[in-house]
Design an enzyme around this catalytic site. Structure first.
Site, PDB file in Angstrom:
ATOM      1  CG  ASP A  51      24.807  66.382 -29.555  1.00 27.49           C
ATOM      2  OD1 ASP A  51      25.842  65.795 -29.196  1.00 27.49           O
ATOM      3  OD2 ASP A  51      23.817  65.798 -30.052  1.00 27.49           O
ATOM      4  CG  HIS A  66      41.354  61.367  -7.551  1.00 25.73           C
ATOM      5  ND1 HIS A  66      40.701  60.295  -8.089  1.00 25.73           N
ATOM      6  CD2 HIS A  66      41.129  61.293  -6.219  1.00 25.73           C
ATOM      7  CE1 HIS A  66      40.105  59.604  -7.137  1.00 25.73           C
ATOM      8  NE2 HIS A  66      40.348  60.189  -5.983  1.00 25.73           N
ATOM      9  CG  ASP A  71      35.761  52.777 -10.163  1.00 23.52           C
ATOM     10  OD1 ASP A  71      35.866  53.821 -10.838  1.00 23.52           O
ATOM     11  OD2 ASP A  71      35.265  52.770  -9.008  1.00 23.52           O
ATOM     12  CG  HIS A 111      42.544  55.225  -8.025  1.00 22.87           C
ATOM     13  ND1 HIS A 111      42.849  56.199  -8.932  1.00 22.87           N
ATOM     14  CD2 HIS A 111      41.209  55.359  -7.774  1.00 22.87           C
ATOM     15  CE1 HIS A 111      41.749  56.889  -9.219  1.00 22.87           C
ATOM     16  NE2 HIS A 111      40.744  56.390  -8.529  1.00 22.87           N
TER      17      HIS A 111
END
Ligand code: BG6
Length: 468
Positions: free
Chosen positions: A91, A174, A231, A236
């Site tokens: 954990d 990315h 998101d 991005h």
């Protein structure tokens, strides 16, 4: 372009937190396998997660990942990759987990810790590493989203800096490791013909669309805590804007690129609720993990301004959404028309966009197209719209995760986001994260709610990328 980072010492182990998760299965294992195959990864890869797995179970899971993505074309490399894997279960809240990890790292002096875990756990793990004394000479690689607003990004940066110096923190986006996006930087500054027109005097507007023809899939509960703006837009799409809008770097080195990108984020005008249209696809509220009364946006369109000498008054239109008609992303830089209309047809017919534009196709394939009018054969001065099309693709090119992890392990920070840029980008979206209009419904397979058209200036219209 070289990094000026002098601390380019190779990490001697990669520790992957969240190793049993989806991201690792889909993207990271295949990337690591390819790195082993190329000979750029030969250090222990220690997975950490809470599942009580054995090392063999992790190896089976990793092997399945590589097979499923169709990359397993070299059995010897696959065996070498699986041989590097070790597993520590525990954990993240429990100091015992970090002690066990410390034991596994006994022979290692410069580990890289990759946090492929839910963002809510980033700080817990970073603190755990610090308290267990594991951060000395180490690097930490943090997945996006980095914070969920300006305040939380600052807090996360503070926590990270209390354990790691900035040069040891690698913030992943990315998109920065994608070939077509790296090409924006190269194309802009390796050529001289673009710079004279790359400003408010010639550019009328810029638009970027990142369209996906699928929904949130099994990521409903993650998406509920994020939404489209957090998101993909704040990271991005903003990174793409920065590469398109930045001034030339002052010298050959990635620090210079980071400096110029950070200036773009600082010059962006903070968003206002009327600059943003949020949408939600029909049926989203029935997705697994989604609240029945959710107002989370699965689509957003926005109008952005960069208050710099170069871009004053140029509209930047950004749009992204799930369940749109295609999966494709494109940038369209539209140039102003000639000052005088010397031929009757020198503008394309109304509603057909502009005569001159530069189009960067970013996915699923990569290309650059320059649009112009050209005279049709015959004695009349009438013409047609054409594109000069440069395809920029190679089979089997290096994927973003492979590129980014290879960079992080060798201390190359070129393709990672810097603290000041991340915070400046949050400052732009912060005003509309909580103060916004309700998400408008849209049909699956449409281009989002029609309200998105209202963001456009009188002569502008959305350009919908084609599937191919
Ligand atoms: C991720 C988002 O960062 O990027 C996803 O969390 C999105 O929701 C994805 O689908 C898009 O990335 P790519 O590389 O498929 O364009």
């Amino acid at each position: 372009m070289q990094s000026t980072d002098r601390s380019r010492v190779r990490s001697d182990a990669l520790v992957v937190f969240g190793v049993t998760g989806d991201l690792v299965h889909k993207m990271v294992f295949p990337a690591l396998y390819r790195m082993v195959k190329k000979g750029v990864l030969d250090v222990p890869v220690i997975g950490v997660a809470s599942s009580p797995w054995t090392r063999e179970e992790l190896q089976r899971h990793a092997s399945d990942s590589v097979q499923k993505c169709g990359a397993a074309d070299d059995p010897a490399a696959l065996a070498r990759f699986l041989g590097l894997l070790e597993y520590v279960s525990g954990d993240y809240q429990d100091p015992e987990t970090f002690r066990a990890l410390g034991k596994a790292l006994e022979k290692v002096s410069r580990p890289a810790f990759y946090l492929a875990i839910p963002p809510a756990l980033f700080e817990t793990v970073i603190r755990g590493l610090g308290e267990a004394g594991l951060s000395r000479q180490a690097r930490v690689i943090v997945e996006k989203p980095f914070g969920r607003d300006l305040a939380s990004a600052r807090k996360l940066n503070d926590t990270a800096h209390s354990v790691f110096p900035e040069e040891s923190i690698f913030r992943i986006d990315h998109y920065l490791g994608k070939e077509a996006i790296m090409n924006i930087l190269y194309f802009r500054f390796a050529n001289s013909f673009l710079e004279p027109v790359w400003n408010r005097n010639y550019v009328d507007s810029v638009q970027i669309t990142l369209a996906e023809n699928f929904g949130v899939k099994e990521r409903g509960s993650f998406y509920e805590s994020a939404g489209c703006l957090r998101d993909v837009v704040q990271n991005h799409l903003f990174q793409i804007v920065a590469l398109l809008a930045m001034d030339p770097p002052a010298y050959q080195g990635y620090d210079a690129v980071h400096d110029e990108k950070a200036k773009v984020f600082r010059a962006m005008r903070p968003l206002n609720a009327k600059d943003l249209v949020r949408g939600q696809y029909a049926g989203y509220r029935s997705e697994h993990g989604v609240a029945q009364d959710s107002d989370v946006e699965t689509f957003c369109a926005l109008r952005l301004f960069i208050d710099s000498w170069r871009w004053k008054d140029v509209s930047w239109y950004l749009r992204s959404g799930k369940n749109l008609p295609v999966s494709a992303s494109e940038v369209l830089v539209e140039l102003k028309p000639p000052p005088q209309r010397l031929f009757d047809d020198s503008d394309p017919p109304p509603g057909e966009g502009r005569a001159n534009y530069l189009r960067f196709r970013l996915s699923p394939n990569s290309a650059v197209a320059l649009a112009a009018r050209i005279k049709s054969p015959g004695k009349e001065f009438v013409g047609e719209q054409r594109e000069l099309f440069l395809q920029n693709e190679q089979q089997g090119e290096e994927g973003p995760y492979e590129r980014l992890l290879t960079g992080a392990l060798s201390g190359n920070r070129s393709l990672f986001s810097r603290e000041d840029a991340v915070e400046a980008a949050w400052s732009v979206v912060d005003p509309v994260l909580y103060d916004h209009n309700p998400a408008r419904p849209y049909d699956i397979g449409s281009w989002g709610p029609k309200e998105a058209d209202s963001l456009m200036g009188p002569d502008d219209r959305w350009h919908n990328p084609s599937p191919e």
